[in-house]
Design a protein around this motif. Structure first.
Motif, PDB file in Angstrom:
ATOM      1  N   ASP A 177       0.839  -1.186   0.000  1.00 56.65           N
ATOM      2  CA  ASP A 177       0.000   0.000   0.000  1.00 56.65           C
ATOM      3  C   ASP A 177       0.881   1.245   0.000  1.00 56.65           C
ATOM      4  O   ASP A 177       1.752   1.396   0.843  1.00 56.65           O
ATOM      5  N   SER A 178       0.664   2.139  -0.930  1.00 57.31           N
ATOM      6  CA  SER A 178       1.474   3.354  -1.041  1.00 57.31           C
ATOM      7  C   SER A 178       1.424   4.182   0.228  1.00 57.31           C
ATOM      8  O   SER A 178       2.441   4.707   0.668  1.00 57.31           O
ATOM      9  N   LEU A 179       0.257   4.322   0.799  1.00 54.68           N
ATOM     10  CA  LEU A 179       0.121   5.129   2.008  1.00 54.68           C
ATOM     11  C   LEU A 179       0.874   4.486   3.166  1.00 54.68           C
ATOM     12  O   LEU A 179       1.568   5.174   3.916  1.00 54.68           O
ATOM     13  N   ALA A 180       0.778   3.182   3.301  1.00 57.13           N
ATOM     14  CA  ALA A 180       1.510   2.493   4.370  1.00 57.13           C
ATOM     15  C   ALA A 180       3.004   2.654   4.168  1.00 57.13           C
ATOM     16  O   ALA A 180       3.750   2.884   5.124  1.00 57.13           O
ATOM     17  N   GLY A 181       3.462   2.573   2.928  1.00 59.80           N
ATOM     18  CA  GLY A 181       4.874   2.770   2.634  1.00 59.80           C
ATOM     19  C   GLY A 181       5.327   4.184   2.943  1.00 59.80           C
ATOM     20  O   GLY A 181       6.411   4.398   3.506  1.00 59.80           O
ATOM     21  N   LEU A 182       4.494   5.152   2.597  1.00 56.04           N
ATOM     22  CA  LEU A 182       4.806   6.550   2.898  1.00 56.04           C
ATOM     23  C   LEU A 182       4.889   6.776   4.395  1.00 56.04           C
ATOM     24  O   LEU A 182       5.814   7.430   4.886  1.00 56.04           O
ATOM     25  N   ARG A 183       3.928   6.223   5.122  1.00 56.67           N
ATOM     26  CA  ARG A 183       3.935   6.375   6.585  1.00 56.67           C
ATOM     27  C   ARG A 183       5.175   5.736   7.196  1.00 56.67           C
ATOM     28  O   ARG A 183       5.779   6.299   8.116  1.00 56.67           O
ATOM     29  N   GLU A 184       5.560   4.583   6.693  1.00 60.24           N
ATOM     30  CA  GLU A 184       6.749   3.911   7.212  1.00 60.24           C
ATOM     31  C   GLU A 184       8.004   4.744   6.947  1.00 60.24           C
ATOM     32  O   GLU A 184       8.848   4.901   7.830  1.00 60.24           O
ATOM     33  N   GLN A 185       8.116   5.301   5.758  1.00 60.58           N
ATOM     34  CA  GLN A 185       9.263   6.141   5.434  1.00 60.58           C
ATOM     35  C   GLN A 185       9.296   7.387   6.308  1.00 60.58           C
ATOM     36  O   GLN A 185      10.358   7.776   6.808  1.00 60.58           O
ATOM     37  N   ALA A 186       8.138   8.012   6.484  1.00 59.38           N
ATOM     38  CA  ALA A 186       8.069   9.207   7.329  1.00 59.38           C
ATOM     39  C   ALA A 186       8.463   8.864   8.761  1.00 59.38           C
ATOM     40  O   ALA A 186       9.213   9.609   9.401  1.00 59.38           O
ATOM     41  N   GLN A 187       7.979   7.737   9.268  1.00 56.15           N
ATOM     42  CA  GLN A 187       8.315   7.336  10.638  1.00 56.15           C
ATOM     43  C   GLN A 187       9.806   7.063  10.772  1.00 56.15           C
ATOM     44  O   GLN A 187      10.418   7.405  11.783  1.00 56.15           O
ATOM     45  N   ASP A 188      10.412   6.446   9.758  1.00 57.80           N
ATOM     46  CA  ASP A 188      11.857   6.198   9.786  1.00 57.80           C
ATOM     47  C   ASP A 188      12.643   7.509   9.860  1.00 57.80           C
ATOM     48  O   ASP A 188      13.614   7.624  10.617  1.00 57.80           O
ATOM     49  N   ILE A 189      12.212   8.500   9.085  1.00 60.63           N
ATOM     50  CA  ILE A 189      12.883   9.807   9.108  1.00 60.63           C
ATOM     51  C   ILE A 189      12.710  10.458  10.469  1.00 60.63           C
ATOM     52  O   ILE A 189      13.665  10.999  11.052  1.00 60.63           O
ATOM     53  N   ILE A 190      11.500  10.412  11.006  1.00 62.98           N
ATOM     54  CA  ILE A 190      11.229  10.989  12.330  1.00 62.98           C
ATOM     55  C   ILE A 190      12.101  10.315  13.386  1.00 62.98           C
ATOM     56  O   ILE A 190      12.713  10.998  14.216  1.00 62.98           O
TER      57      ILE A 190
END
Length: 82
Positions: A25-38
């Motif tokens: 899921d694109s949104l799940a992938g985006l959220r995971e990437q954002a969380q990794d950066i955070i």
């Protein structure tokens, strides 16, 4: 199947749409990437970065469960000098 509505005004940008990818899921992938950066930013220990980490934590508190929005808000505030 109906076609997406397009604005007749060339100055109005269409709203972005996240479409599920083939493997995830694109949104799940985006959220995971954002969380990794955070997580990377918050793991910093240099005293000079504490003010920025505090502002990022405030953005996270305003957007619980939506790390992509928290990160976006944080980056937009940085870009505007807030």
């Amino acid at each position: 199947m109906s076609e997406p509505l397009e604005s007749q005004d060339p100055l109005v940008e269409p709203e972005p749409v996240l479409v599920p990818g083939k493997d995830n899921d694109s949104l799940a992938g985006l959220r995971e990437q954002a969380q990794d950066i955070i997580n990377e930013v918050l793991s910093g220990t240099e005293p000079s970065g504490e003010h920025l980490r505090a502002k990022l934590r405030a953005s996270i508190a305003r957007h619980p469960g939506f790390p992509e929005l928290a990160l976006l808000e944080h980056l937009m505030n940085r870009a505007s000098g807030s």
